[in-house]
Structure formats: structure tokens, C-alpha cells
Design a protein around this motif. Structure first.
Motif, mmCIF file in Angstrom:
data_model
loop_
_atom_site.group_PDB
_atom_site.id
_atom_site.type_symbol
_atom_site.label_atom_id
_atom_site.label_comp_id
_atom_site.label_asym_id
_atom_site.label_seq_id
_atom_site.Cartn_x
_atom_site.Cartn_y
_atom_site.Cartn_z
ATOM 1 N N ILE A 190 7.241 4.149 -8.596
ATOM 2 C CA ILE A 190 7.183 2.713 -8.582
ATOM 3 C C ILE A 190 5.955 1.676 -8.482
ATOM 4 O O ILE A 190 5.293 2.193 -7.651
ATOM 5 C CB ILE A 190 8.895 2.311 -7.426
ATOM 6 C CG1 ILE A 190 8.203 3.025 -6.381
ATOM 7 C CG2 ILE A 190 9.983 3.161 -8.142
ATOM 8 C CD1 ILE A 190 9.499 2.149 -5.323
ATOM 9 N N ALA A 221 12.970 0.687 -2.837
ATOM 10 C CA ALA A 221 11.207 0.994 -3.308
ATOM 11 C C ALA A 221 11.086 1.864 -2.156
ATOM 12 O O ALA A 221 9.923 2.310 -2.211
ATOM 13 C CB ALA A 221 10.700 -0.680 -2.818
ATOM 14 N N GLY A 222 11.802 1.734 -0.914
ATOM 15 C CA GLY A 222 11.783 3.109 0.203
ATOM 16 C C GLY A 222 10.885 2.131 1.746
ATOM 17 O O GLY A 222 10.545 2.647 1.905
ATOM 18 N N ARG A 224 -0.609 1.100 -13.317
ATOM 19 C CA ARG A 224 0.518 2.202 -12.826
ATOM 20 C C ARG A 224 1.019 3.298 -13.529
ATOM 21 O O ARG A 224 0.894 4.532 -13.314
ATOM 22 C CB ARG A 224 0.973 2.304 -10.904
ATOM 23 C CG ARG A 224 1.002 1.807 -10.098
ATOM 24 C CD ARG A 224 0.463 4.069 -9.270
ATOM 25 N NE ARG A 224 2.011 4.243 -9.615
ATOM 26 C CZ ARG A 224 3.059 4.645 -8.791
ATOM 27 N NH1 ARG A 224 2.767 3.129 -8.149
ATOM 28 N NH2 ARG A 224 4.106 4.466 -9.603
ATOM 29 N N SER A 265 8.329 6.010 0.175
ATOM 30 C CA SER A 265 7.746 5.068 -1.041
ATOM 31 C C SER A 265 7.049 5.901 -2.106
ATOM 32 O O SER A 265 7.091 5.871 -3.721
ATOM 33 C CB SER A 265 7.359 3.754 -0.958
ATOM 34 O OG SER A 265 7.521 3.911 0.192
ATOM 35 N N ARG A 266 5.574 6.408 -1.751
ATOM 36 C CA ARG A 266 4.798 6.708 -2.434
ATOM 37 C C ARG A 266 4.890 7.938 -3.489
ATOM 38 O O ARG A 266 4.468 8.067 -4.077
ATOM 39 C CB ARG A 266 3.783 6.842 -1.947
ATOM 40 C CG ARG A 266 3.607 8.264 -1.066
ATOM 41 C CD ARG A 266 2.297 8.112 0.128
ATOM 42 N NE ARG A 266 2.863 8.995 1.354
ATOM 43 C CZ ARG A 266 2.348 10.078 1.710
ATOM 44 N NH1 ARG A 266 1.487 10.635 1.183
ATOM 45 N NH2 ARG A 266 3.129 10.654 3.039
ATOM 46 N N ARG A 268 -1.827 -5.109 -10.776
ATOM 47 C CA ARG A 268 -1.293 -3.824 -9.950
ATOM 48 C C ARG A 268 -0.367 -2.971 -10.649
ATOM 49 O O ARG A 268 0.086 -2.064 -10.324
ATOM 50 C CB ARG A 268 -1.200 -4.359 -8.434
ATOM 51 C CG ARG A 268 -1.543 -3.255 -7.504
ATOM 52 C CD ARG A 268 -1.817 -3.499 -5.933
ATOM 53 N NE ARG A 268 -1.117 -4.157 -5.371
ATOM 54 C CZ ARG A 268 -0.998 -5.186 -4.601
ATOM 55 N NH1 ARG A 268 -2.159 -4.630 -3.815
ATOM 56 N NH2 ARG A 268 -0.037 -5.814 -3.905
ATOM 57 N N ALA A 274 0.756 -0.319 -0.810
ATOM 58 C CA ALA A 274 0.474 -0.019 0.118
ATOM 59 C C ALA A 274 1.022 1.129 0.184
ATOM 60 O O ALA A 274 0.635 2.230 -0.289
ATOM 61 C CB ALA A 274 -0.720 0.059 1.810
ATOM 62 N N ARG A 275 2.297 1.294 0.869
ATOM 63 C CA ARG A 275 3.027 2.196 0.638
ATOM 64 C C ARG A 275 3.345 2.509 -0.578
ATOM 65 O O ARG A 275 3.521 3.737 -1.206
ATOM 66 C CB ARG A 275 4.199 2.318 1.657
ATOM 67 C CG ARG A 275 3.928 2.858 3.436
ATOM 68 C CD ARG A 275 4.712 2.184 4.087
ATOM 69 N NE ARG A 275 5.794 2.550 3.694
ATOM 70 C CZ ARG A 275 7.216 2.857 5.032
ATOM 71 N NH1 ARG A 275 6.799 1.007 5.224
ATOM 72 N NH2 ARG A 275 8.919 2.607 4.398
ATOM 73 N N VAL A 276 3.460 1.366 -1.404
ATOM 74 C CA VAL A 276 4.576 1.339 -3.122
ATOM 75 C C VAL A 276 3.199 2.657 -3.904
ATOM 76 O O VAL A 276 3.723 2.596 -4.856
ATOM 77 C CB VAL A 276 4.613 0.121 -3.132
ATOM 78 C CG1 VAL A 276 5.778 0.119 -4.286
ATOM 79 C CG2 VAL A 276 6.277 -0.069 -2.555
ATOM 80 N N ASP A 277 2.423 1.738 -3.481
ATOM 81 C CA ASP A 277 1.079 2.171 -4.215
ATOM 82 C C ASP A 277 0.694 3.445 -4.083
ATOM 83 O O ASP A 277 -0.328 3.764 -4.651
ATOM 84 C CB ASP A 277 -0.449 1.149 -4.417
ATOM 85 C CG ASP A 277 -0.372 0.007 -4.598
ATOM 86 O OD1 ASP A 277 1.032 -0.627 -5.780
ATOM 87 O OD2 ASP A 277 -1.401 -1.034 -4.817
ATOM 88 N N GLY A 278 0.958 4.199 -3.245
ATOM 89 C CA GLY A 278 0.868 5.596 -3.081
ATOM 90 C C GLY A 278 0.571 5.675 -2.265
ATOM 91 O O GLY A 278 -1.075 6.879 -1.478
ATOM 92 N N ALA A 279 -0.506 5.314 -0.607
ATOM 93 C CA ALA A 279 -1.240 5.670 0.370
ATOM 94 C C ALA A 279 -0.227 5.744 1.556
ATOM 95 O O ALA A 279 0.327 5.578 1.404
ATOM 96 C CB ALA A 279 -2.110 3.821 0.702
ATOM 97 N N MET A 337 5.641 -2.331 -7.275
ATOM 98 C CA MET A 337 6.101 -3.679 -6.683
ATOM 99 C C MET A 337 5.946 -4.735 -6.634
ATOM 100 O O MET A 337 4.650 -4.430 -6.403
ATOM 101 C CB MET A 337 6.818 -3.110 -5.326
ATOM 102 C CG MET A 337 7.934 -4.399 -4.454
ATOM 103 S SD MET A 337 9.218 -3.220 -3.519
ATOM 104 C CE MET A 337 9.913 -5.204 -2.905
ATOM 105 N N PRO A 386 -3.923 1.925 -7.144
ATOM 106 C CA PRO A 386 -2.413 2.301 -6.669
ATOM 107 C C PRO A 386 -3.083 3.937 -7.498
ATOM 108 O O PRO A 386 -2.674 5.092 -7.290
ATOM 109 C CB PRO A 386 -1.310 1.882 -7.737
ATOM 110 C CG PRO A 386 -1.744 0.725 -7.593
ATOM 111 C CD PRO A 386 -2.856 0.238 -7.012
ATOM 112 N N ARG A 412 14.354 -3.350 -1.814
ATOM 113 C CA ARG A 412 13.484 -2.785 -0.755
ATOM 114 C C ARG A 412 14.284 -1.558 -0.648
ATOM 115 O O ARG A 412 13.210 -0.168 -0.043
ATOM 116 C CB ARG A 412 13.337 -3.868 0.360
ATOM 117 C CG ARG A 412 13.316 -4.920 0.517
ATOM 118 C CD ARG A 412 12.495 -5.881 1.162
ATOM 119 N NE ARG A 412 12.492 -5.018 2.940
ATOM 120 C CZ ARG A 412 10.931 -4.871 2.976
ATOM 121 N NH1 ARG A 412 10.163 -5.135 2.247
ATOM 122 N NH2 ARG A 412 11.118 -4.238 3.915
#
Lengths: 308, 373
Positions: free
Chosen positions: B79, B52-53, B152, B74-75, B148, A205-210, B81, B101, B49
Motif C-alpha cells: 500500500i 495501513a497496518g 510505488r 504494513s510494509r 512518493r 517509513a513503515r508503510v514505505d516498506g522500511a 499512504m 519506497p 490506519r
């Protein structure tokens, strides 16, 4: 070469051997428990129904006589009973919901790493470990007392003076004590839920921008749903039967302002000695509880099935 | 689209301990497919990782499209993942998972649906959009995770062992699908795996890590043909390369009870008195140890048993097209050796054979440092 493929005869599941006998071999050891349960729960209930059909006041010996459904008619026309029933709903729903919101908040705080987390967790659980009577006494004397209560002491610089909290807000006072005691329970349940949440989903979720709040709303809260439902149902089952806090703090008063159904029935039975009336109330309460809890339990079982 | 640069990037979990990723340097071109490969604990996932942050960059920096990522959440890195266990949102449907996303970026609902539908079309998920992840098979879940990521249209794809939970057959077909999709989309991709077959087949270039340090960063062919050190030589290739540490002689090296002659220019590279010699299993010719031809098509007899090595076969693995002979040399340590030959050689356990390196292109490594000579 051609060969016709013959369909094999249809295969049916084989009946287990000795099905009936084995069933009884398994069930028989449970019988004593079943008999015991019937004796201690179902027989008293039948007696209660029988008492509820009688006019019977212990103060007047020989007054016992069969009156049919008169007691039930009295129960439903008794405005005090309706008020007390409303108190019960307000007290239970209020205490459970507030405890759940606070418990969830504490659980979210405890779910992160910080120094002294173990100590903080233990301190937060403590209210749940205190005997309810002692807890009620603590709130009545140490905190709410108009003369030497801590709350008035803390509020005195703000001019709050000599409020007698329990007399002024009897039902709210009881609710505050119950919330204080039940918040740790809700916290433990939701904390277990939070810690069972897979880590990679949160990372995804963090990577997806949340952001933090979006993760809570979109991912964590739906995950916690069944834990929250379980906490609400279990908490409601216990809190609907609250007696000790009311007995210790307000005696249901003033009048019946802070009485709930268990306390009111206790008053009618053991202070008013009206066995018939209180038995009828008891039966009404049991039936209502069964109806409500059936729906509540169905709700949580449904959400558990969804998950598994 | 963007290039990715690891510039002395390091990650230290506890102060003073050995870094999980130690001063990693990688320059990944725009649109390139780079595989990070290595044994468990080599730091390959940690490196991903960090990109990815999800892990701090404790030293050095990582740049995406020239922009430093130190301290960037990361957001904000643009990117996508794919996780090993897919990390699908269990209480959302497939469609909601793929749209998430976009939703988090405030993309309009109709656009969300359009993109999800397009991605689902490509991935064959159209019929499953309303299902929860629980009702999907492993392969379908994997595709949802891919979906998913691709809706993006990110600058960089990150994939953390995305195939390791699939069965063998599925893994092979998905492997080619992912590689083809990456070529079509042209998005820079960093892919972590412990499987050297995935590394060799998928990547434009492969970075091999061990103990948090980069061992070699090269094309798959270079990694195989010119391993930079003994570790790379042993890791890439299956069965693994035969590595012998041998005393140097006038003509070549002593191996077993015989002497293996080495070409003059090869010998010139050796300065110490021992050397590590690497011979791939397919770089051996097999001759019958008793002089009669027994090795079938692969049997090489003429070259003279003088430069060959005597060995005894312990196990024969017939794979149909190939056979692997597991043997031991006739030296004191009974050094094990693996030989790959054509199928149906007729070789059997207990047979005495003479092994001769067929290729001039042997691998020599410094016995001390393990570096290629």
C-alpha cells in the motif's frame, strides 16, 4: 482612456529614531557583567602569559627572572608533556565516543513503552547525579579493588583472580569511570532527540516498506545527528578538563601513564612549584583548546542552521 | 490492483471502552475511489490506519485482494499512504523522498531514478528534485507526498486528509488533480476527509461514519437524495438540511402554528404520532408573508398559504448566485430554519415570509431511531 502608470518613488527603509542612544540604553546594563567577566577571565590569562615568560620556582625564593620563550621551548621538547597530551586525547575521545554509543543504545531502549519505564530511566540517570569524586572513589574501591572489588568477585569463577585493574590498566580504568558517569548525559540528549521525532514520518517509513533497522539508519540517525554532535561537543568540553577522577583513582600514575593535561599542569605547579613551566603549558593548552573548540562549535552551529 | 474488504473490522484502544471503529463492513471494488467521511472522532482515520497496518485489527478482519491483513505488517501490504502533514523525510531531498519506497524494496538504482523522474514530470516537481522538503511550499510538499505514493505503483492508495493543510484555492485545484490521477492510474483508493465537499466531489462512493459506526455507504447522489438516517441527512449538504420533529396530524404534520399537508403516500409511511421531517434549504418556496409578491422568481404565492409555514428572517447571506435566508418559525421554540433562494431576492432582516415545501420528495425519519421512513 490611457494613463501612464508612474512608478512610485523607491521606498527605502526608515532609519530608527535615536538609534545610537537607544543602543547604549540597551547595552549599559550589560557593562557590569562585561567588566566582571574581563576581571575574572582575561586578567588571569594575561598574568599567566606573563608568568610563562619567567623562570620562577617557588621553592627557590628570588629565582624569578625573565627568560622569554624558554619555557615554551621546554614544553615542546618535553616528551612527558607530549605523552600526557596524547593521554588527554585518548581519554577524551574514547570516553565521549563510548558514552555516546552506550547512551544512544539506552535511549533507544527507553524510547519504547514498557512497565516501570520511569524507574528504569531514573536509575539510568543516577550516575550523572553522583559527585564525580564519590563516583571515582566508588570505582576505585568498590569495583576495581584487587582484594575486595566487585569486579574480581564476579570474575573469580572464571579464574580472573587478583588483578589490580587500576595498576594494570590505569588510563582505561579512569576512562571506564568517566564513561559510566557520562553515558546518562548522552542518553538524555539523544532521548530528547528521539522524542522530538515526528511520529508520522516513522509511520510513513513503515508503510514505505522500511524495517526497524532501515528506519533507524535512514530516518532516525540523520534526525539525531545534531543531538549527537551537541552531546559530543559538550561532553568533550567537560571531559578534556577531567581532574577529579584521575586525582582520586590513580594520581596520574604510574608515572604519567594516566595523567592528562590538567592533572599534569597541577602536578608541575603545586607539587613541583614550577610556576613558569606550568604557566607556559597552560597557555599552550588554552590556545589548542580554542582552536579545536572553534571547529567543533562551528560544526554544530552549521548543523543546527541546516535544520532550522 | 486489488479490492479491499472490511469485514466486521473493529478497533478497541482500551479493553472495555467503546470501540474506535465498531464492526465496520465495507466492500471496495478494484479501482474504486472511496471516501471515508465523518466528524472528528468518528473513527474514519482509525479505519484507514487499520487498513495501513498502523493500528491493530482487534476484531473481524480486513482483506486486500482477498488476502487477510490481520497480523501483516504494513510494509508487506503493498500500500502507499499520503499523510495529513505529508510526513516527508526532512533530511532527504525530494528525489530521495520519492525514491525511498523503491529503495526499501531493493529496486535497482537506475530504475528508481527513472520512475522518480517520470512521477516528478507528471507532478511538476522536476526542478525541485534536489531540494529538501523544507525549501518547498505547502502545495509542493503535498505533491511530493503524492509522488512518493505513486512511484510505488501499490495495490491501494491510502490518503489521510491530504488537502487539509492547503489554502482554499489550492485545495480545489488539487482535489480535481487527485481525482483525475486516480482515474488515470486506476488504483483502488481510500480517502479520509472531514470535508463533505471533498467527499461528494471525489468519491465513487462515500462511507459516512459516526461514533465508530458506518452510517451509510453509497454514491454521493444517493447520500444526498436518500440519507439513511437523521445523522446522514444533517451531515451531508451545506447549509444543512432542516430537521423538525413534529406531531403528526390527520392531513400531515403540525409545524409552527400551521399544518403542513403531506401527500397521502408519504403520510402512509408514518406510524408513530411524532415524526422527524427533513427539508433541504433549496426545497422551500418563499412568499411574502403579507400577501404581496415579494419573493422574486422564487416567490410562490398561488399554492395557498394554508400549507405554508410562517417565518421571520433573522439573517440574509447573499452569495451572488444564491442567497441563504436564516429565519425562525412562528412557534414557541422559534425553531430556526434555513432557506436557499436565488440571489437578489430583496429579502431583508425582519421580513415576514411564508415558506412552502416545493418538493414532494421530503425526507421522513423515525423520531425515535432516526432511521429513514
Amino acid at each position: 482612456m490611457t494613463a501612464t502608470v508612474e512608478r512610485p518613488a523607491e521606498i527605502v527603509p526608515r532609519e530608527p529614531v535615536n538609534k545610537g542612544r537607544e543602543g547604549w540604553v540597551r547595552r549599559a546594563p550589560l557593562l557590569p557583567a562585561l567588566v566582571f567577566t574581563i576581571i575574572v577571565t582575561q586578567l588571569p590569562f594575561l598574568f599567566t602569559i606573563w608568568y610563562s615568560l619567567q623562570s620562577w620556582n617557588l621553592v627557590r625564593p628570588g629565582s624569578q627572572q625573565f627568560v622569554g620563550l624558554d619555557n615554551y621551548v621546554n614544553v615542546f621538547t618535553d616528551s612527558q608533556f607530549r605523552g600526557v597530551a596524547l593521554n588527554t586525547v585518548v581519554l577524551t575521545v574514547g570516553a565521549v565516543l563510548i558514552a555516546m554509543v552506550l547512551g544512544l543504545a539506552f535511549a533507544l531502549l527507553l524510547d519504547r513503552q514498557f512497565r516501570g519505564r520511569g524507574v528504569v530511566r531514573t536509575l539510568l540517570i543516577t550516575p550523572f547525579l553522583i559527585t564525580p569524586v564519590a563516583a571515582a572513589l566508588l570505582w576505585k574501591t568498590v569495583l576495581f579493588s584487587p582484594t575486595y572489588g566487585l569486579i574480581n568477585f564476579v570474575l573469580s569463577p572464571f579464574g580472573a583472580g587478583q588483578t589490580d585493574w587500576i595498576s594494570a590498566f590505569p588510563l582505561t580504568s579512569v576512562m571506564v569511570a568517566l564513561v559510566w558517569q557520562w553515558t546518562p548525559f548522552m542518553m538524555l540528549l539523544t532521548l530528547a532527540g528521539l522524542q522530538s521525532q515526528p511520529h508520522d514520518v516513522l509511520e510513513a517509513a513503515r508503510v514505505d516498506g522500511a524495517g526497524s533497522f532501515a528506519i533507524f539508519r535512514e530516518i532516525t540517525l540523520p534526525h539525531l545527528r545534531r543531538f549527537i554532535e551537541l552531546g559530543i561537543v559538550l561532553g568533550a568540553i567537560y571531559l578534556v578538563n577531567t581532574f577529579d577522577a584521575i586525582y582520586m583513582m590513580t594520581q596520574g600514575g604510574p608515572g604519567t601513564a594516566s595523567a592528562n593535561l590538567p592533572f599534569y599542569i597541577y602536578q608541575r605547579a603545586f607539587l613541583g612549584f614550577d610556576i613558569g613551566q606550568s604557566a607556559a603549558m597552560g597557555v599552550v593548552v588554552v590556545v589548542a583548546t580554542i582552536i579545536v573548540s572553534t571547529f567543533a562549535l562551528r560544526l554544530i552551529f552549521r548543523s543546527f542552521q541546516e535544520e532550522s | 490492483m486489488a479490492d479491499v474488504v472490511f469485514d466486521q473490522a473493529s478497533r478497541v484502544y482500551t479493553a472495555g471502552a467503546k470501540p474506535a471503529v465498531d464492526r465496520l463492513d465495507l466492500e471496495i471494488a478494484d479501482g474504486e475511489f472511496v471516501v471515508l467521511v465523518g466528524p472528528s472522532g468518528s473513527g474514519k482515520s482509525t479505519a484507514l490506519r487499520m487498513l495501513a497496518g498502523l493500528e491493530e485489527i482487534d476484531g473481524g478482519e480486513i482483506r486486500i485482494g482477498g488476502r487477510t491483513m490481520v497480523g501483516v505488517p504494513s510494509r508487506d501490504r503493498d500500500i502507499a499512504m499520503v499523510f495529513q502533514n505529508y510526513a516527508l523525510y526532512p533530511n532527504k531531498t525530494v528525489g530521495e523522498n520519492m525514491a525511498f519506497p523503491l529503495k526499501m524494496r531493493g529496486v535497482e538504482k537506475s530504475v528508481q531514478q527513472e520512475k522518480v523522474r517520470a512521477a516528478a514530470d507528471v507532478l511538476g516537481l522536476t526542478d525541485f528534485l534536489d531540494r529538501k522538503p523544507k525549501a518547498l511550499s505547502g502545495g509542493q510538499r503535498q505533491r511530493v507526498a503524492m509522488g512518493r505514493a505513486i512511484v510505488r505503483e501499490p495495490q491501494v492508495f491510502l490518503m489521510d486528509e491530504p488537502l487539509s493543510n492547503l489554502d482554499a484555492k489550492m485545495r480545489v485545484s488539487t482535489r480535481t488533480e487527485i481525482a483525475a490521477m486516480q482515474r488515470r492510474l486506476g488504483v483502488t483508493t481510500v480517502y479520509v476527509t472531514h470535508d463533505q465537499v471533498e467527499a461528494m466531489t471525489m468519491g465513487d462512493r462515500v462511507a459516512l461514519l459516526a461514533d465508530g459506526r458506518l452510517q451509510q455507504f453509497a454514491t454521493p447522489a444517493d447520500l444526498y437524495d436518500k440519507p439513511a438516517n437523521r445523522f446522514v441527512a444533517g451531515f451531508i449538504g451545506s447549509p444543512a438540511m432542516n430537521l423538525f420533529t413534529l406531531p403528526v396530524s390527520a392531513e400531515g404534520v403540525h409545524i409552527g402554528s400551521s399544518e403542513l399537508r403531506l401527500p397521502r403516500e408519504v403520510r402512509g409511511r408514518i406510524s408513530a404520532d411524532t415524526v422527524t421531517l427533513g427539508i433541504r434549504p433549496e426545497q422551500w418556496a418563499v412568499a411574502n408573508g403579507r400577501g404581496t409578491a415579494g419573493g422574486g422568481a422564487d416567490g410562490v404565492g398561488g399554492d395557498g398559504a394554508g400549507s405554508g409555514v410562517k417565518a421571520q428572517i433573522d439573517v440574509v447571506e447573499e452569495l451572488g448566485s444564491d442567497a441563504y435566508l436564516y429565519a425562525h418559525l412562528d412557534d414557541e421554540e422559534q425553531t430556526p430554519v434555513v432557506v436557499r433562494t436565488g440571489g437578489r431576492t430583496g429579502a431583508r432582516r425582519g421580513d415576514q415570509v411564508v415558506l412552502t415545501p416545493t418538493s414532494e420528495d421530503l425526507h421522513l425519519f423515525d423520531a425515535e431511531s432516526g432511521e429513514r421512513l
